[in-house]
Structure formats: structure tokens, C-alpha cells
Enzyme design. Sequence first.
Site, mmCIF file in Angstrom:
data_model
loop_
_atom_site.group_PDB
_atom_site.id
_atom_site.type_symbol
_atom_site.label_atom_id
_atom_site.label_comp_id
_atom_site.label_asym_id
_atom_site.label_seq_id
_atom_site.Cartn_x
_atom_site.Cartn_y
_atom_site.Cartn_z
ATOM 1 N N LYS A 1 -14.502 30.091 -43.931
ATOM 2 C CA LYS A 1 -14.383 28.912 -43.064
ATOM 3 C C LYS A 1 -12.910 28.623 -42.872
ATOM 4 C CE LYS A 1 -17.061 25.830 -41.041
ATOM 5 N NZ LYS A 1 -18.454 25.952 -40.597
ATOM 6 N N ASP B 1 -16.900 25.065 -34.810
ATOM 7 C CA ASP B 1 -17.478 24.047 -35.693
ATOM 8 C C ASP B 1 -17.018 22.722 -35.070
ATOM 9 O OD1 ASP B 1 -18.873 23.823 -38.551
ATOM 10 O OD2 ASP B 1 -17.321 22.295 -38.531
HETATM 11 P P1 NDP Z 1 -18.991 18.803 -32.392
HETATM 12 O O1 NDP Z 1 -17.522 18.664 -32.515
HETATM 13 O O2 NDP Z 1 -19.565 19.421 -31.179
HETATM 14 O O3 NDP Z 1 -19.688 17.389 -32.584
HETATM 15 C C1 NDP Z 1 -19.502 16.628 -33.717
HETATM 16 C C2 NDP Z 1 -20.248 15.321 -33.575
HETATM 17 O O4 NDP Z 1 -20.239 14.641 -34.828
HETATM 18 C C3 NDP Z 1 -19.603 14.375 -32.579
HETATM 19 O O5 NDP Z 1 -20.595 13.573 -32.007
HETATM 20 C C4 NDP Z 1 -18.673 13.576 -33.466
HETATM 21 O O6 NDP Z 1 -18.316 12.303 -32.934
HETATM 22 C C5 NDP Z 1 -19.520 13.421 -34.711
HETATM 23 N N1 NDP Z 1 -18.641 13.251 -35.874
HETATM 24 C C6 NDP Z 1 -17.708 14.116 -36.324
HETATM 25 N N2 NDP Z 1 -17.073 13.627 -37.403
HETATM 26 C C7 NDP Z 1 -17.626 12.441 -37.620
HETATM 27 C C8 NDP Z 1 -17.405 11.455 -38.612
HETATM 28 N N3 NDP Z 1 -16.453 11.583 -39.559
HETATM 29 N N4 NDP Z 1 -18.185 10.328 -38.555
HETATM 30 C C9 NDP Z 1 -19.143 10.179 -37.585
HETATM 31 N N5 NDP Z 1 -19.375 11.087 -36.628
HETATM 32 C C10 NDP Z 1 -18.643 12.191 -36.658
HETATM 33 O O7 NDP Z 1 -19.447 19.626 -33.694
HETATM 34 P P2 NDP Z 1 -20.798 20.409 -33.963
HETATM 35 O O8 NDP Z 1 -21.931 19.781 -33.257
HETATM 36 O O9 NDP Z 1 -20.511 21.845 -33.748
HETATM 37 O O10 NDP Z 1 -20.960 20.210 -35.540
HETATM 38 C C11 NDP Z 1 -21.719 19.142 -36.109
HETATM 39 C C12 NDP Z 1 -22.108 19.507 -37.522
HETATM 40 O O11 NDP Z 1 -22.901 20.694 -37.509
HETATM 41 C C13 NDP Z 1 -20.949 19.811 -38.473
HETATM 42 O O12 NDP Z 1 -21.306 19.414 -39.789
HETATM 43 C C14 NDP Z 1 -20.863 21.329 -38.420
HETATM 44 O O13 NDP Z 1 -20.245 21.845 -39.584
HETATM 45 C C15 NDP Z 1 -22.335 21.682 -38.366
HETATM 46 N N6 NDP Z 1 -22.674 22.997 -37.846
HETATM 47 C C16 NDP Z 1 -22.239 23.443 -36.642
HETATM 48 C C17 NDP Z 1 -22.616 24.678 -36.176
HETATM 49 C C18 NDP Z 1 -22.237 25.166 -34.832
HETATM 50 O O14 NDP Z 1 -22.705 26.267 -34.455
HETATM 51 N N7 NDP Z 1 -21.448 24.446 -34.045
HETATM 52 C C19 NDP Z 1 -23.450 25.577 -36.991
HETATM 53 C C20 NDP Z 1 -23.920 24.990 -38.225
HETATM 54 C C21 NDP Z 1 -23.513 23.760 -38.624
HETATM 55 P P3 NDP Z 1 -16.840 12.044 -32.322
HETATM 56 O O15 NDP Z 1 -16.810 12.756 -31.019
HETATM 57 O O16 NDP Z 1 -16.757 10.573 -32.220
HETATM 58 O O17 NDP Z 1 -15.857 12.610 -33.303
HETATM 59 O O1 2IT Z 2 -21.408 26.030 -40.143
HETATM 60 C C1 2IT Z 2 -21.706 27.018 -39.440
HETATM 61 O O2 2IT Z 2 -22.605 27.793 -39.760
HETATM 62 C C2 2IT Z 2 -20.965 27.221 -38.195
HETATM 63 N N1 2IT Z 2 -20.133 26.390 -37.847
HETATM 64 C C3 2IT Z 2 -21.210 28.447 -37.370
HETATM 65 C C4 2IT Z 2 -20.440 29.619 -37.918
HETATM 66 C C5 2IT Z 2 -20.471 30.876 -37.075
HETATM 67 O O3 2IT Z 2 -19.770 31.810 -37.491
HETATM 68 O O4 2IT Z 2 -21.145 30.934 -36.062
#
Ligand code: NDP
Ligand code: 2IT
Length: 448
Positions: A129, A169
Site C-alpha cells: 500500500k 484508493d
Molecule cells: P474515494 O476517495 O472515492 O471516496 C472516499 C469517500 O469517503 C468520500 O465520500 C469521502 O468524503 C469519505 N471520507 C474519506 N475520509 C473520510 C473521513 N476521514 N471521514 C468521513 N468521510 C471520509 O475513496 P474510495 O471510495 O476508493 O475508498 C473508500 C474506502 O474503501 C476506503 O477505506 C478504501 O481504502 C476502501 N477501498 C477502496 C477500494 C477501491 O477500489 N477504490 C478497494 C477496497 C477498499 P470527502 O470527499 O468529504 O473526503
Molecule cells: O484496498 C484495496 O483493496 C484497494 N484500494 C484496491 C487495491 C488494488 O490494487 O486494486
Amino acid sequence: MSIKNAYLAGVYEGLAKRNAEQKEFLQAVDEVLESLEPVIEARPELEKNGLIERIVEPERVVMFRVPWVDDNGKVQVNRGYRVQFNSAIGPYKGGLRFHSSVNLSVIKFLGFEQVFKNSLTGLPMGGGKGGSDFDPHGKSDAEVMRFCQSFMTELYRHIGPDCDVPAGDIGVGGREIGYLFGQYKRITNSFVGVLTGKGIPYGGSLARTEATGYGLCYYTDEMLKANGKSFDGAKVVVSGSGNVATYANQKATQLGGKVIAMSDSNGYIVDENGIDYKVIKEIKEVKRARIKTYLDYVPSAKYVEGSSGIWTVPCDIALPCATQNELDLDGAKALVANGCYAVAEGANMPSTPDAVAYLQANKVLFAPAKASNAGGVATSGLEMSQNSQRLSWTFDEVDGKLQGIMKNIYANTAAAAEAYGMKGNLVAGANIAGFNKVADAMLAQGIV
Ligand code: NDP
Ligand code: 2IT
């Protein structure tokens, strides 16, 4: 610490002493080691080979300066990270996070969990990561591009298609991956699958954008069906409004649920008629605006300032899809009091340990992130396969493989929980099933 086994407790205490300030990392390790107690008892070769001491220590940590110039001509400096945690079963694989809260503890917890998650997918990917404390909110496209170019100018020497393959992420989506890929290609003069989540015209996989949210719902659907329930007619609350939350909304709706609340870091919206994911996409991806803007599209909806209150909205199924530790004990109590029967984690480690314990004690079906959000990285693995073959598969082909992978993950996590005497405990099942494969590979490869 809740670990009773003496070997595991000893390793944990040593780790906690060396990394006293890394509370998120220690939280993630504590949970995994607690689940592994029956495995350590059944497999004495693990202690003999120092397996746990080795698996909690990253193979390599890279930290670097990221200097860039903002639109006012002022020099800015951020800190960059890449933690290459474990390569026993494949090249390091995992996302990059750009958020002001990023520090070594956050990146290590994410890298550690990624090792087991990637193992659960059944694909040959190790865990890593990275990221930066850079905050893309409010930055111009040109600033984001200059930051990404500077970040990659250092990162490129540590990654490669057979060595370490980053992805997105929090704060890293299609725009950022495009800038990062362009700079990697320019520096190395090679067009290779070094990143996933790429745009479709330059080697991205169809369905990668949707994959984490879709995969979350496929896993949840399996869990619900195994317990005589389904999304059909269910009221669903989804926290966050980013990549994972948006496509979790779309798939939960397709499966017959109604998503009535979503949030960002400022507050949450409630729309009892159901939130259309296309409106969220428009607000977040096109306008890059706040969730409050939803009221301009649907004036009858309600907006509440402050994001943590979202768990007080009565629902059947809750999908935390924002960030770590966003669902605490108070949130869990509110969910249980309102009759919620399933919680499935889309974000990484969104539930605090006391929240998980409370939900499980109250017989709420609980899907842990390592299993339920593995669809994103699994589809990244499919993107790597397509890049290696120099082919691209159709949306339906990729989505079909994703569904198969999530079904397998459910079956394997449920079976591992049962095999070790913890039927129904998918937290333990995910940790054990993910661990066993990595441990076997490490044992076979000697003390490295
Ligand atoms: P994005 O940046 O697309 O979206 C993040 C969302 O979470 C936004 O709505 C953001 O709001 C909110 N957020 C972030 N930090 C905070 C905080 N401290 N308090 C409250 N709200 C918060 O990210 P993703 O959707 O990609 O990721 C979301 C989660 O999913 C993370 O935990 C990530 O690690 C996990 N994840 C993502 C994957 C992927 O493929 N993208 C795969 C597996 C897991 P704001 O805009 O106001 O900051
Ligand atoms: O937390 C996760 O699994 C991710 N943000 C996706 C990682 C990836 O390599 O697609």
C-alpha cells in the site's frame, strides 16, 4: 490487546513496543492475531519457523519527499510512502491513498490487511500500500497533475509490472492514475501494466471502476442468502460517496434494495425515496462538490451536518464505505436498536473493534472488509492478466469472473470459520483463510 496464546501475545507485545505510535497498524494486527489462535495451536511449525514475527514486519518501507509547485508559484512539500508488505504469493499489489490523514501507521495497516485480502481472491498477488498526506480536495487539475508527476518521479524506481503494481484508493481515482501512468511511461519509456484502475483507452479493465462496490454487494448477497435473507425490499444505508459507495449503491439497488442515506466527511443525506447513484456520480466525479449539493437535485431530501450520525438512520443493511473507524460502538448500538440485521464493510477497517464485537454479540450478520471489499483488487488482478495477454475482455466477462470470485471468497471464509470451530464468524474465517495460503508459501520459501 485481546490475544491469549502466549506466542502470539509475545509477538504482539514486541511489535507494540517497536511501533508504539502506530495505533491503526496495531489495531489491524491485533484483530488478525486473535483470529489465528486456533491455527497456531493446530500448526506448531508456524511458531518454529518464526512465521508470525515475519508476517507482521513489512518486507520493505519506502518514504520520500514529494516537492511540487502550486498555482500561486509556491513550493509545497508532501511525504510519499510505499509499504511493500509481503510478496510470498505474488508481486506487491495494493492502492495509493492521497488524504491529509495519511501517515506510516495508516499505510502499514492497509498494507498488512491487503496481504490477506489479496490471498482470499485466489489470484497471485502479494500485499502493499502507498500514498501521501497530499489532499486533492480543492486543488486544480494542474496542481494534481504536478503532484502526481513528482510522486511518480520517485516511486517509479520501486515498482514494476512483476514487482509492485499500485492502484487507487481514497483520493486516487481515474484522473490521478492517468497522470501517474503518463509519468511512469515517460520516465521508463515502457508501456506496461504497472498500475491498475487505468482508463479504458490505455489498458484499463472494464468493470474495474465498479468492482469494489459491486463485489461488496455480491459478497453481502451470498451472506444474506445463506441466512434466509436478501437485498430485496431492504432499506440500505451506505456511508461515503466516493468510488466504493457509488457503485455499492448501484448494485444494492439492482438487487432490490433501496439506498436511503449516503455521506461525505461533512455530513449525510437522507432520501426515503431512494438515492440515484447517477446523481452522486455527477456531484462527486463531475462537479467534485459536497454531498449537500444533493438537495439541489432532490429538494425533498434531508441533509444533516456531521457524518457520524448516519448510523442513526433506521435501516436493514448498513454498508460502511468511507474510511477506517467510522463505525464506532455508538453507531453499532444505534444500528442494533433500529433493527439492522447485516453490516458489510466496503471501506478498510471501518468498524472499531468494540463495534464489531457488539454487532456479532447481537447476531447482526457481519462481513469483514478483507473479504467483502476484495472485489476491487480482484478485478485489478484481472486487469493485470489482460495487460499481460495484451487482450481486453468485455464488461460481462469481467463482471462474471468477479461474481465467481466473490462467491468463492464467501464459501472459503464461511468454511474456514466452521473448520476452526467459529461457525458464522466471517472475521475469523477471512483472517484464517487469507493467512493459511500466505503462510504455506512463506514456509515453502524458507527463512526470507
Ligand atoms: P474515494 O476517495 O472515492 O471516496 C472516499 C469517500 O469517503 C468520500 O465520500 C469521502 O468524503 C469519505 N471520507 C474519506 N475520509 C473520510 C473521513 N476521514 N471521514 C468521513 N468521510 C471520509 O475513496 P474510495 O471510495 O476508493 O475508498 C473508500 C474506502 O474503501 C476506503 O477505506 C478504501 O481504502 C476502501 N477501498 C477502496 C477500494 C477501491 O477500489 N477504490 C478497494 C477496497 C477498499 P470527502 O470527499 O468529504 O473526503
Ligand atoms: O484496498 C484495496 O483493496 C484497494 N484500494 C484496491 C487495491 C488494488 O490494487 O486494486
